[in-house]
Design a protein around this motif. Structure first.
Motif, PDB file in Angstrom:
ATOM      1  N   ILE A   1       0.834  -1.201   0.000  1.00 59.04           N
ATOM      2  CA  ILE A   1       0.000   0.000   0.000  1.00 59.04           C
ATOM      3  C   ILE A   1       0.871   1.253   0.000  1.00 59.04           C
ATOM      4  O   ILE A   1       2.022   1.220   0.420  1.00 59.04           O
ATOM      5  CB  ILE A   1      -0.964   0.020   1.209  1.00 59.04           C
ATOM      6  N   GLY A   2       0.293   2.340  -0.480  1.00 65.53           N
ATOM      7  CA  GLY A   2       0.982   3.631  -0.458  1.00 65.53           C
ATOM      8  C   GLY A   2       1.441   4.066  -1.849  1.00 65.53           C
ATOM      9  O   GLY A   2       1.746   3.237  -2.703  1.00 65.53           O
TER      10      GLY A   2
ATOM     11  N   GLN B   1     -11.584  -2.179   4.077  1.00 66.47           N
ATOM     12  CA  GLN B   1     -12.176  -2.986   5.146  1.00 66.47           C
ATOM     13  C   GLN B   1     -11.041  -3.591   5.966  1.00 66.47           C
ATOM     14  O   GLN B   1      -9.896  -3.204   5.816  1.00 66.47           O
ATOM     15  CB  GLN B   1     -13.090  -4.064   4.538  1.00 66.47           C
ATOM     16  N   LYS B   2     -11.377  -4.551   6.797  1.00 67.01           N
ATOM     17  CA  LYS B   2     -10.355  -5.147   7.656  1.00 67.01           C
ATOM     18  C   LYS B   2      -9.260  -5.824   6.829  1.00 67.01           C
ATOM     19  O   LYS B   2      -9.562  -6.663   5.978  1.00 67.01           O
ATOM     20  CB  LYS B   2     -11.006  -6.158   8.614  1.00 67.01           C
ATOM     21  N   LEU B   3      -8.028  -5.439   7.064  1.00 69.53           N
ATOM     22  CA  LEU B   3      -6.830  -6.022   6.444  1.00 69.53           C
ATOM     23  C   LEU B   3      -6.742  -5.864   4.928  1.00 69.53           C
ATOM     24  O   LEU B   3      -5.923  -6.507   4.281  1.00 69.53           O
ATOM     25  CB  LEU B   3      -6.687  -7.517   6.798  1.00 69.53           C
TER      26      LEU B   3
ATOM     27  N   SER C   1      -3.906  -4.901   2.864  1.00 72.96           N
ATOM     28  CA  SER C   1      -3.278  -3.663   3.353  1.00 72.96           C
ATOM     29  C   SER C   1      -2.185  -3.981   4.366  1.00 72.96           C
ATOM     30  O   SER C   1      -1.740  -3.114   5.109  1.00 72.96           O
ATOM     31  CB  SER C   1      -4.338  -2.758   3.982  1.00 72.96           C
ATOM     32  N   THR C   2      -1.768  -5.234   4.395  1.00 69.83           N
ATOM     33  CA  THR C   2      -0.824  -5.712   5.414  1.00 69.83           C
ATOM     34  C   THR C   2       0.632  -5.579   4.981  1.00 69.83           C
ATOM     35  O   THR C   2       1.523  -6.024   5.694  1.00 69.83           O
ATOM     36  CB  THR C   2      -1.077  -7.209   5.674  1.00 69.83           C
TER      37      THR C   2
ATOM     38  N   VAL D   1      -5.341 -12.917   3.625  1.00 72.15           N
ATOM     39  CA  VAL D   1      -5.912 -14.022   2.848  1.00 72.15           C
ATOM     40  C   VAL D   1      -6.685 -14.960   3.767  1.00 72.15           C
ATOM     41  O   VAL D   1      -7.843 -15.289   3.504  1.00 72.15           O
ATOM     42  CB  VAL D   1      -4.812 -14.802   2.080  1.00 72.15           C
ATOM     43  N   LEU D   2      -6.073 -15.358   4.875  1.00 72.59           N
ATOM     44  CA  LEU D   2      -6.723 -16.265   5.819  1.00 72.59           C
ATOM     45  C   LEU D   2      -7.990 -15.637   6.402  1.00 72.59           C
ATOM     46  O   LEU D   2      -9.035 -16.291   6.486  1.00 72.59           O
ATOM     47  CB  LEU D   2      -5.750 -16.659   6.942  1.00 72.59           C
ATOM     48  N   TYR D   3      -7.923 -14.366   6.775  1.00 67.10           N
ATOM     49  CA  TYR D   3      -9.071 -13.678   7.361  1.00 67.10           C
ATOM     50  C   TYR D   3     -10.264 -13.693   6.390  1.00 67.10           C
ATOM     51  O   TYR D   3     -11.377 -14.063   6.765  1.00 67.10           O
ATOM     52  CB  TYR D   3      -8.706 -12.235   7.743  1.00 67.10           C
ATOM     53  N   TRP D   4     -10.045 -13.304   5.136  1.00 66.52           N
ATOM     54  CA  TRP D   4     -11.153 -13.197   4.190  1.00 66.52           C
ATOM     55  C   TRP D   4     -11.669 -14.554   3.731  1.00 66.52           C
ATOM     56  O   TRP D   4     -12.866 -14.723   3.490  1.00 66.52           O
ATOM     57  CB  TRP D   4     -10.778 -12.288   3.015  1.00 66.52           C
TER      58      TRP D   4
END
Length: 188
Positions: free
Chosen positions: A12-13, A42-44, A63-64, A73-76
Protein backbone atom coordinates in the motif's frame (compact mmCIF):
# COMPACT_ATOMS: atom_id res chain seq x y z
CA UNK A 1 -23.76 -19.22 -5.43
CA UNK A 2 -20.08 -19.97 -5.97
CA UNK A 3 -17.68 -17.62 -4.24
CA UNK A 4 -14.08 -16.88 -5.12
CA UNK A 5 -11.35 -14.91 -3.42
CA UNK A 6 -9.10 -13.17 -5.93
CA UNK A 7 -6.07 -11.73 -4.15
CA UNK A 8 -3.79 -9.22 -5.82
CA UNK A 9 -0.50 -8.89 -3.97
CA UNK A 10 1.18 -5.54 -3.52
CA UNK A 11 2.24 -2.88 -1.06
CA UNK A 12 0.00 0.00 0.00
CA UNK A 13 0.98 3.63 -0.46
CA UNK A 14 1.86 5.93 -3.34
CA UNK A 15 5.55 5.03 -3.19
CA UNK A 16 4.69 1.53 -4.41
CA UNK A 17 1.78 2.28 -6.77
CA UNK A 18 3.61 1.79 -10.10
CA UNK A 19 6.22 -0.72 -9.02
CA UNK A 20 6.67 -4.18 -10.55
CA UNK A 21 5.99 -5.77 -7.15
CA UNK A 22 2.48 -4.27 -7.21
CA UNK A 23 1.26 -6.01 -10.36
CA UNK A 24 -1.35 -7.88 -8.28
CA UNK A 25 -2.93 -4.57 -7.21
CA UNK A 26 -2.61 -3.21 -10.75
CA UNK A 27 -4.45 -6.18 -12.30
CA UNK A 28 -7.33 -5.93 -9.80
CA UNK A 29 -7.52 -2.16 -10.31
CA UNK A 30 -7.73 -2.76 -14.06
CA UNK A 31 -10.57 -5.27 -13.61
CA UNK A 32 -12.39 -2.87 -11.26
CA UNK A 33 -12.04 -0.08 -13.81
CA UNK A 34 -13.38 -2.27 -16.64
CA UNK A 35 -16.39 -3.40 -14.59
CA UNK A 36 -17.06 -0.14 -12.69
CA UNK A 37 -16.32 -1.68 -9.31
CA UNK A 38 -15.34 0.38 -6.28
CA UNK A 39 -12.81 -0.83 -3.71
CA UNK A 40 -13.72 -0.16 -0.09
CA UNK A 41 -11.24 -0.20 2.75
CA UNK A 42 -12.18 -2.99 5.15
CA UNK A 43 -10.36 -5.15 7.66
CA UNK A 44 -6.83 -6.02 6.44
CA UNK A 45 -7.45 -4.81 2.90
CA UNK A 46 -9.41 -3.10 0.17
CA UNK A 47 -12.34 -5.15 -1.09
CA UNK A 48 -14.51 -5.01 -4.20
CA UNK A 49 -17.26 -7.51 -5.03
CA UNK A 50 -17.70 -8.58 -8.63
CA UNK A 51 -20.78 -10.55 -9.71
CA UNK A 52 -20.16 -12.65 -12.82
CA UNK A 53 -22.80 -15.01 -14.22
CA UNK A 54 -24.02 -16.38 -10.89
CA UNK A 55 -20.60 -16.26 -9.26
CA UNK A 56 -19.26 -13.82 -6.69
CA UNK A 57 -15.64 -12.79 -6.90
CA UNK A 58 -14.30 -11.03 -3.87
CA UNK A 59 -11.32 -8.96 -4.99
CA UNK A 60 -8.81 -8.36 -2.21
CA UNK A 61 -5.85 -6.01 -2.11
CA UNK A 62 -4.27 -6.72 1.31
CA UNK A 63 -3.28 -3.66 3.35
CA UNK A 64 -0.82 -5.71 5.41
CA UNK A 65 2.17 -5.07 3.14
CA UNK A 66 3.50 -7.84 0.96
CA UNK A 67 5.39 -9.80 3.62
CA UNK A 68 2.27 -10.29 5.76
CA UNK A 69 -0.22 -11.05 2.97
CA UNK A 70 -1.20 -14.40 4.49
CA UNK A 71 -2.98 -12.74 7.41
CA UNK A 72 -5.43 -10.95 5.06
CA UNK A 73 -5.91 -14.02 2.85
CA UNK A 74 -6.72 -16.27 5.82
CA UNK A 75 -9.07 -13.68 7.36
CA UNK A 76 -11.15 -13.20 4.19
CA UNK A 77 -11.21 -16.90 3.31
CA UNK A 78 -12.61 -17.62 6.76
CA UNK A 79 -14.96 -14.62 6.95
CA UNK A 80 -16.51 -15.33 3.52
CA UNK A 81 -16.39 -19.13 3.98
CA UNK A 82 -14.59 -19.67 0.67
CA UNK A 83 -13.03 -23.07 -0.04
CA UNK A 84 -9.27 -23.09 -0.60
CA UNK A 85 -9.68 -24.32 -4.18
CA UNK A 86 -11.56 -21.08 -4.98
CA UNK A 87 -8.62 -18.83 -4.10
CA UNK A 88 -6.44 -17.21 -6.74
CA UNK A 89 -3.35 -15.26 -5.66
CA UNK A 90 -1.88 -12.85 -8.22
CA UNK A 91 1.81 -12.11 -7.86
CA UNK A 92 4.86 -10.84 -9.70
CA UNK A 93 7.47 -13.39 -10.83
CA UNK A 94 11.11 -12.65 -11.58
CA UNK A 95 11.61 -16.06 -13.21
CA UNK A 96 9.22 -15.33 -16.08
CA UNK A 97 9.80 -12.97 -19.02
CA UNK A 98 7.97 -9.63 -18.84
CA UNK A 99 4.21 -10.00 -19.27
CA UNK A 100 4.16 -13.78 -19.49
CA UNK A 101 1.44 -15.56 -17.58
CA UNK A 102 1.69 -18.76 -15.58
CA UNK A 103 -1.21 -20.25 -13.69
CA UNK A 104 -0.49 -23.03 -11.19
CA UNK A 105 -2.49 -25.01 -8.64
CA UNK A 106 0.39 -25.29 -6.18
CA UNK A 107 4.10 -24.74 -5.82
CA UNK A 108 6.88 -23.30 -3.75
CA UNK A 109 7.05 -19.64 -2.78
CA UNK A 110 10.00 -19.21 -5.16
CA UNK A 111 11.63 -16.85 -2.67
CA UNK A 112 8.61 -14.51 -2.81
CA UNK A 113 7.88 -13.19 0.69
CA UNK A 114 4.18 -12.64 0.03
CA UNK A 115 3.71 -16.24 -1.10
CA UNK A 116 5.88 -17.45 1.77
CA UNK A 117 3.56 -15.78 4.29
CA UNK A 118 0.41 -17.10 2.59
CA UNK A 119 1.85 -20.62 2.61
CA UNK A 120 2.71 -20.18 6.29
CA UNK A 121 -0.73 -18.88 7.32
CA UNK A 122 -2.70 -21.41 5.21
CA UNK A 123 -0.33 -24.27 6.20
CA UNK A 124 -0.25 -25.51 2.60
CA UNK A 125 1.39 -24.92 -0.78
CA UNK A 126 -1.80 -26.13 -2.50
CA UNK A 127 -3.47 -22.91 -3.53
CA UNK A 128 -3.92 -21.40 -6.99
CA UNK A 129 -1.54 -18.72 -8.05
CA UNK A 130 -1.35 -16.52 -11.10
CA UNK A 131 2.24 -15.47 -11.73
CA UNK A 132 2.84 -12.42 -13.87
CA UNK A 133 6.33 -12.21 -15.33
CA UNK A 134 8.35 -9.10 -14.55
CA UNK A 135 11.61 -10.63 -15.92
CA UNK A 136 14.96 -10.56 -14.14
CA UNK A 137 16.62 -7.65 -15.93
CA UNK A 138 18.65 -6.49 -12.95
CA UNK A 139 22.28 -6.81 -11.96
CA UNK A 140 23.51 -8.89 -9.05
CA UNK A 141 22.42 -7.51 -5.68
CA UNK A 142 19.84 -5.19 -7.24
CA UNK A 143 16.77 -7.45 -6.96
CA UNK A 144 14.99 -5.34 -4.33
CA UNK A 145 15.58 -2.10 -6.25
CA UNK A 146 14.26 -3.83 -9.35
CA UNK A 147 11.02 -5.28 -7.95
CA UNK A 148 10.32 -2.04 -6.09
CA UNK A 149 11.27 -0.05 -9.20
CA UNK A 150 8.77 1.44 -11.61
CA UNK A 151 7.95 0.00 -15.03
CA UNK A 152 10.12 1.17 -17.92
CA UNK A 153 8.56 3.19 -20.73
CA UNK A 154 8.69 0.11 -22.97
CA UNK A 155 7.01 -2.08 -20.34
CA UNK A 156 4.36 0.57 -19.67
CA UNK A 157 3.47 0.60 -23.39
CA UNK A 158 2.92 -3.15 -23.38
CA UNK A 159 1.20 -3.31 -20.01
CA UNK A 160 -2.33 -2.37 -21.14
CA UNK A 161 -2.67 -5.42 -23.40
CA UNK A 162 -1.17 -7.64 -20.67
CA UNK A 163 -3.63 -6.23 -18.10
CA UNK A 164 -6.52 -6.95 -20.48
CA UNK A 165 -5.26 -10.54 -20.88
CA UNK A 166 -4.93 -10.84 -17.08
CA UNK A 167 -8.54 -9.78 -16.45
CA UNK A 168 -9.70 -12.28 -19.09
CA UNK A 169 -7.79 -14.96 -17.17
CA UNK A 170 -9.55 -14.06 -13.90
CA UNK A 171 -12.98 -14.29 -15.54
CA UNK A 172 -12.06 -17.59 -17.19
CA UNK A 173 -10.85 -18.94 -13.85
CA UNK A 174 -14.26 -18.28 -12.27
CA UNK A 175 -16.31 -19.45 -15.25
CA UNK A 176 -14.28 -22.28 -16.84
CA UNK A 177 -12.23 -23.51 -13.87
CA UNK A 178 -8.51 -23.68 -13.19
CA UNK A 179 -7.58 -26.50 -15.59
CA UNK A 180 -9.29 -25.03 -18.66
CA UNK A 181 -7.86 -21.63 -17.82
CA UNK A 182 -4.35 -23.06 -17.47
CA UNK A 183 -4.69 -24.69 -20.91
CA UNK A 184 -5.93 -21.45 -22.46
CA UNK A 185 -3.57 -18.92 -20.87
CA UNK A 186 -0.31 -20.53 -19.73
CA UNK A 187 2.63 -19.32 -21.76
CA UNK A 188 0.51 -16.74 -23.60
Amino acid sequence: MKKYLIVGLGNIGDDYKNTRHNIGFKILDHLAEQENLIFETQKLGDIATYKLKGRTLILLKPSTYMNLSGKAVLYWLTKENIPLENVLVITDDLNLPFGSIRLKTKGSDGGHNGLKDIQDKLSTINYNRFRFGISDAFSKGKQIDYVLGEWTEEETKNLKERLDKSTELIKSYALAGINNTMNTFNGK
